[in-house]
Design a protein around this motif. Structure first.
Motif, PDB file in Angstrom:
ATOM      1  N   ARG A  40      -2.444  11.078  -5.555  1.00 12.25           N
ATOM      2  CA  ARG A  40      -1.843   9.744  -5.669  1.00 12.25           C
ATOM      3  C   ARG A  40      -0.468   9.814  -6.330  1.00 12.25           C
ATOM      4  NH1 ARG A  40      -7.156   6.076  -7.458  1.00 12.25           N
ATOM      5  NH2 ARG A  40      -8.148   6.088  -5.388  1.00 12.25           N
ATOM      6  N   THR A  43       2.397  10.806  -4.048  1.00 14.09           N
ATOM      7  CA  THR A  43       2.910   9.815  -3.091  1.00 14.09           C
ATOM      8  C   THR A  43       4.114   9.066  -3.642  1.00 14.09           C
ATOM      9  OG1 THR A  43       1.504   7.955  -3.817  1.00 14.09           O
ATOM     10  CG2 THR A  43       0.580   9.490  -2.174  1.00 14.09           C
ATOM     11  N   GLU A 253       2.674  -7.470 -12.819  1.00 15.79           N
ATOM     12  CA  GLU A 253       3.107  -6.355 -11.981  1.00 15.79           C
ATOM     13  C   GLU A 253       4.557  -6.524 -11.552  1.00 15.79           C
ATOM     14  OE1 GLU A 253       0.389  -5.683  -8.791  1.00 15.79           O
ATOM     15  OE2 GLU A 253      -1.212  -4.959 -10.123  1.00 15.79           O
ATOM     16  N   ILE A 299       0.220   3.068  -9.700  1.00 12.29           N
ATOM     17  CA  ILE A 299      -0.808   2.972  -8.673  1.00 12.29           C
ATOM     18  C   ILE A 299      -2.081   2.453  -9.321  1.00 12.29           C
ATOM     19  CG2 ILE A 299      -2.211   4.285  -7.020  1.00 12.29           C
ATOM     20  CD1 ILE A 299       0.135   6.236  -6.775  1.00 12.29           C
ATOM     21  N   ARG A 300      -2.697   1.441  -8.705  1.00 15.32           N
ATOM     22  CA  ARG A 300      -3.905   0.834  -9.256  1.00 15.32           C
ATOM     23  C   ARG A 300      -5.092   1.793  -9.166  1.00 15.32           C
ATOM     24  NH1 ARG A 300      -1.897  -2.931  -5.478  1.00 15.32           N
ATOM     25  NH2 ARG A 300      -0.614  -4.574  -6.439  1.00 15.32           N
ATOM     26  N   ASP A 302      -7.742   1.471  -7.609  1.00 19.03           N
ATOM     27  CA  ASP A 302      -8.300   1.582  -6.253  1.00 19.03           C
ATOM     28  C   ASP A 302      -7.402   2.382  -5.312  1.00 19.03           C
ATOM     29  OD1 ASP A 302      -6.195  -0.145  -5.697  1.00 19.03           O
ATOM     30  OD2 ASP A 302      -7.458  -1.825  -5.071  1.00 19.03           O
ATOM     31  N   GLY A 303      -6.295   2.900  -5.839  1.00 20.07           N
ATOM     32  CA  GLY A 303      -5.397   3.720  -5.037  1.00 20.07           C
ATOM     33  C   GLY A 303      -4.267   2.967  -4.371  1.00 20.07           C
ATOM     34  N   SER A 304      -4.211   1.657  -4.526  1.00 23.38           N
ATOM     35  CA  SER A 304      -3.141   0.871  -3.912  1.00 23.38           C
ATOM     36  C   SER A 304      -1.922   0.818  -4.827  1.00 23.38           C
ATOM     37  CB  SER A 304      -3.625  -0.553  -3.610  1.00 23.38           C
ATOM     38  OG  SER A 304      -4.048  -1.213  -4.789  1.00 23.38           O
ATOM     39  N   ASP A 305      -0.770   0.611  -4.211  1.00 19.84           N
ATOM     40  CA  ASP A 305       0.497   0.591  -4.945  1.00 19.84           C
ATOM     41  C   ASP A 305       0.702  -0.717  -5.696  1.00 19.84           C
ATOM     42  OD1 ASP A 305       1.163   3.062  -3.960  1.00 19.84           O
ATOM     43  OD2 ASP A 305       2.669   2.327  -2.537  1.00 19.84           O
ATOM     44  N   LYS A 306       1.253  -0.618  -6.897  1.00 18.39           N
ATOM     45  CA  LYS A 306       1.871  -1.760  -7.550  1.00 18.39           C
ATOM     46  C   LYS A 306       3.336  -1.829  -7.091  1.00 18.39           C
ATOM     47  CE  LYS A 306      -0.824  -1.255 -11.834  1.00 18.39           C
ATOM     48  NZ  LYS A 306      -0.728  -1.022 -13.295  1.00 18.39           N
ATOM     49  N   ASN A 310       7.408   1.550  -5.381  1.00 14.37           N
ATOM     50  CA  ASN A 310       8.568   1.719  -4.494  1.00 14.37           C
ATOM     51  C   ASN A 310       9.865   1.874  -5.272  1.00 14.37           C
ATOM     52  OD1 ASN A 310       7.531   1.870  -1.883  1.00 14.37           O
ATOM     53  ND2 ASN A 310       7.266  -0.350  -1.749  1.00 14.37           N
TER      54      ASN A 310
END
Length: 315
Positions: A40, A43, A253, A299-300, A302-306, A310
């Motif tokens: 993670r 990425t 966020e 990164i949260r 759950d693996g999703s981006d904050k 970016n």
């Protein structure tokens, strides 16, 4: 000797003008508790990952875990900034004998990873809590630790950078911990000039953007201290930067992303690297009811981006 010029260590300098400035921090405990943490973090496309090298880990179970970690990071084309840390906070370095022993361990560690770790940070936040229950490590003791460890690092890997412990941005007038400006000024009085290639500093905020954030203004005063000490040629690395989106007084966020943008936008020429603390959230390690520590990630869980993810990728 005098601080080195940028560009002299193995693989070229991360401080070269025109290159990306962003790194990320991933505490060693997160690597151990989250098998997916490195994937993670990668990425985010950081230039380097800052990670702890704990002597206690080696004492308890040998070098295998650190060997795997180093190989895994390098296999992803990411550089490594190692944080040399002890087993019991600053109390591990209380006596002269302990500091001599520590420098010997640091020498062994740097020798083992020479050419693979580009920079070594000597401890973390000596002016913060955690030294034998007191408010920070006494300046003279940290100066001695820094001198001894710097010599050990440079003997084993002449191209690796020596970075101070990250200075906690304690504001002037705080009576519970040594303020950043006076602590750094006292370090120079203890004769540390030339012992390091960059001074590490931490910049956090949950409500105010740079350049108005109090931690940012404190960093500017620390820079004045460096100049007054004759060390204008040495850069500051912001080795921890961020805002937590979990826990008491958490930031949004959106603010977390805006804060990092404001730091990058207002970055003076004398600031080298900026490291997002941290790459990934780690709620499993901290109680969100009482601690901000679990929510500094880009990164949260759950693996999703904050949104801040970016910002890191673009810088």
């Amino acid at each position: 000797g005098a601080p080195r010029e940028a560009g002299t260590h193995r693989g070229g300098s991360l401080d070269q003008e025109g290159r990306r400035v962003m790194d990320v921090s991933v505490p060693f405990g997160v690597f151990m508790s989250q098998p997916e943490a490195l994937a993670r973090a990668s990425t985010l496309k950081p230039q380097a990952i800052h990670v702890d090298f704990y002597s206690q880990v080696v004492a308890d179970s040998g070098w295998a875990a650190l060997d795997r970690l180093v190989s895994s990071i390098l296999a992803r084309g990411i550089r490594i900034v190692g944080i040399l840390n002890g087993p019991a906070g600053w109390g591990h370095w209380d006596t002269r004998e302990q500091r001599i022993e520590w420098a010997a361990w640091a020498s062994e560690c740097v020798s083992r990873y020479a050419g693979r770790v580009i920079a070594w940070r000597v401890g973390n936040e000596p002016n913060n809590r955690g030294w034998l229950g007191r408010s920070g490590m006494p300046v003279a003791k940290y100066a001695d630790l820094l001198r001894r460890t710097s010599i050990a690092i440079r003997r084993q890997d002449s191209k690796a950078w020596v970075i101070t412990a990250g200075i906690s941005p304690v504001v002037d007038g705080d009576t519970t911990r040594p303020p950043a400006t006076s602590y750094v000024a006292d370090l120079y009085r203890e004769g540390v000039l030339g012992c390091f290639d960059a001074l590490a500093f931490h910049v956090y905020s949950g409500t105010v953007l740079a350049p108005d954030a109090g931690t940012w203004k404190t960093m500017l005063r620390v820079r004045d201290v460096m100049v007054d000490a004759g060390d204008a040629g040495t850069k500051i690395w912001i080795t921890e930067c961020g805002a937590s989106t979990v826990g008491p007084s958490a930031a949004t966020e959106a603010f977390q992303a805006d804060f990092l943008r404001s730091v990058i936008k207002n970055r003076p020429a004398w600031v080298g690297r900026i490291s997002q603390y941290t790459a990934v959230d780690c709620p499993e390690l901290f109680n969100a009811a009482v601690s901000l520590q679990g929510g500094f990630g880009a990164i949260r869980a759950d693996g999703s981006d904050k949104p801040v993810a970016n910002v890191i990728r673009k810088n």
